[in-house]
Design a protein around this motif. Structure first.
Motif, mmCIF file in Angstrom:
data_model
loop_
_atom_site.group_PDB
_atom_site.id
_atom_site.type_symbol
_atom_site.label_atom_id
_atom_site.label_comp_id
_atom_site.label_asym_id
_atom_site.label_seq_id
_atom_site.Cartn_x
_atom_site.Cartn_y
_atom_site.Cartn_z
ATOM 1 N N GLU A 5 -14.909 -5.005 -21.746
ATOM 2 C CA GLU A 5 -15.281 -6.410 -21.932
ATOM 3 C C GLU A 5 -14.043 -7.247 -22.261
ATOM 4 O OE1 GLU A 5 -18.191 -6.126 -25.008
ATOM 5 O OE2 GLU A 5 -19.771 -5.480 -23.649
ATOM 6 N N LEU A 6 -13.146 -6.700 -23.077
ATOM 7 C CA LEU A 6 -11.912 -7.405 -23.410
ATOM 8 C C LEU A 6 -11.017 -7.590 -22.189
ATOM 9 C CD1 LEU A 6 -10.945 -5.691 -26.780
ATOM 10 C CD2 LEU A 6 -11.569 -8.079 -26.461
ATOM 11 N N PHE A 11 -14.790 -0.655 -15.866
ATOM 12 C CA PHE A 11 -14.684 0.566 -16.664
ATOM 13 C C PHE A 11 -13.623 0.411 -17.752
ATOM 14 C CE2 PHE A 11 -15.778 1.852 -12.278
ATOM 15 C CZ PHE A 11 -17.062 2.326 -12.521
ATOM 16 N N PRO A 12 -13.777 1.121 -18.865
ATOM 17 C CA PRO A 12 -12.783 1.032 -19.944
ATOM 18 C C PRO A 12 -11.604 1.975 -19.699
ATOM 19 C CG PRO A 12 -14.598 2.406 -20.663
ATOM 20 C CD PRO A 12 -14.951 1.891 -19.285
ATOM 21 N N LEU A 13 -10.933 1.791 -18.566
ATOM 22 C CA LEU A 13 -9.830 2.663 -18.170
ATOM 23 C C LEU A 13 -8.573 1.837 -17.912
ATOM 24 C CD1 LEU A 13 -11.724 4.883 -15.598
ATOM 25 C CD2 LEU A 13 -11.130 5.486 -17.935
ATOM 26 N N ILE A 14 -7.427 2.372 -18.347
ATOM 27 C CA ILE A 14 -6.136 1.747 -18.092
ATOM 28 C C ILE A 14 -5.264 2.777 -17.379
ATOM 29 C CG2 ILE A 14 -4.074 0.712 -19.105
ATOM 30 C CD1 ILE A 14 -5.827 -0.069 -21.517
ATOM 31 N N GLN A 15 -4.795 2.422 -16.201
ATOM 32 C CA GLN A 15 -3.918 3.309 -15.437
ATOM 33 C C GLN A 15 -2.574 3.392 -16.138
ATOM 34 O OE1 GLN A 15 -2.208 1.385 -12.052
ATOM 35 N NE2 GLN A 15 -0.491 2.666 -12.577
ATOM 36 N N ASN A 32 -9.007 -2.575 -8.119
ATOM 37 C CA ASN A 32 -10.142 -2.758 -7.213
ATOM 38 C C ASN A 32 -11.234 -1.721 -7.436
ATOM 39 O OD1 ASN A 32 -9.099 -5.041 -5.975
ATOM 40 N ND2 ASN A 32 -7.965 -3.850 -4.474
ATOM 41 N N ALA A 33 -10.888 -0.587 -8.045
ATOM 42 C CA ALA A 33 -11.869 0.450 -8.348
ATOM 43 C C ALA A 33 -12.567 0.204 -9.690
ATOM 44 C CB ALA A 33 -11.201 1.825 -8.352
ATOM 45 N N GLY A 34 -12.135 -0.839 -10.423
ATOM 46 C CA GLY A 34 -12.817 -1.193 -11.658
ATOM 47 C C GLY A 34 -12.056 -0.914 -12.932
ATOM 48 N N ALA A 35 -10.825 -0.425 -12.828
ATOM 49 C CA ALA A 35 -9.993 -0.145 -14.007
ATOM 50 C C ALA A 35 -8.901 -1.212 -14.107
ATOM 51 C CB ALA A 35 -9.370 1.243 -13.901
ATOM 52 N N LEU A 36 -7.995 -1.057 -15.061
ATOM 53 C CA LEU A 36 -6.859 -1.964 -15.193
ATOM 54 C C LEU A 36 -5.639 -1.277 -14.604
ATOM 55 C CD1 LEU A 36 -5.617 -4.593 -16.339
ATOM 56 C CD2 LEU A 36 -5.100 -3.305 -18.396
ATOM 57 N N GLY A 37 -5.129 -1.805 -13.500
ATOM 58 C CA GLY A 37 -3.945 -1.244 -12.865
ATOM 59 C C GLY A 37 -2.676 -1.803 -13.478
ATOM 60 N N ILE A 38 -1.627 -0.988 -13.484
ATOM 61 C CA ILE A 38 -0.343 -1.369 -14.077
ATOM 62 C C ILE A 38 0.782 -1.028 -13.104
ATOM 63 C CG2 ILE A 38 1.296 -0.835 -15.926
ATOM 64 C CD1 ILE A 38 -1.085 -0.269 -17.723
ATOM 65 N N VAL A 39 1.725 -1.955 -12.939
ATOM 66 C CA VAL A 39 2.938 -1.695 -12.166
ATOM 67 C C VAL A 39 3.986 -1.150 -13.126
ATOM 68 C CG1 VAL A 39 4.790 -2.725 -10.810
ATOM 69 C CG2 VAL A 39 2.440 -3.521 -10.504
#
Length: 61
Positions: A5-6, A11-15, A32-39
């Motif tokens: 939510e934050l 999903f509550p996932l961080i790459q 795009n899959a629902g997580a937080l992507g990181i470069v």
């Protein structure tokens, strides 16, 4: 409040920021899959990072 939510993700996932793997395209796919992507920017100069950020933006909404 839940992590997803934050972050505004499904999903509550961080790459994790994995060097040489976490490119703009990879971060976009995770996002795009629902997580937080990181470069992962370690070892990149500013122009290379800018290119990866632009790639992620182009592949996500």
């Amino acid at each position: 409040m839940k992590l997803n939510e934050l972050l505004g993700t499904e999903f509550p996932l961080i790459q994790g920021g994995m060097a040489n793997i976490a490119t703009g395209a990879f971060a976009a796919a995770c996002s795009n899959a629902g997580a937080l992507g990181i470069v992962a920017s370690g070892g990149m100069d500013a122009p290379a990072l800018r290119e990866q950020i632009r790639a992620a933006r182009a592949l996500t909404d």
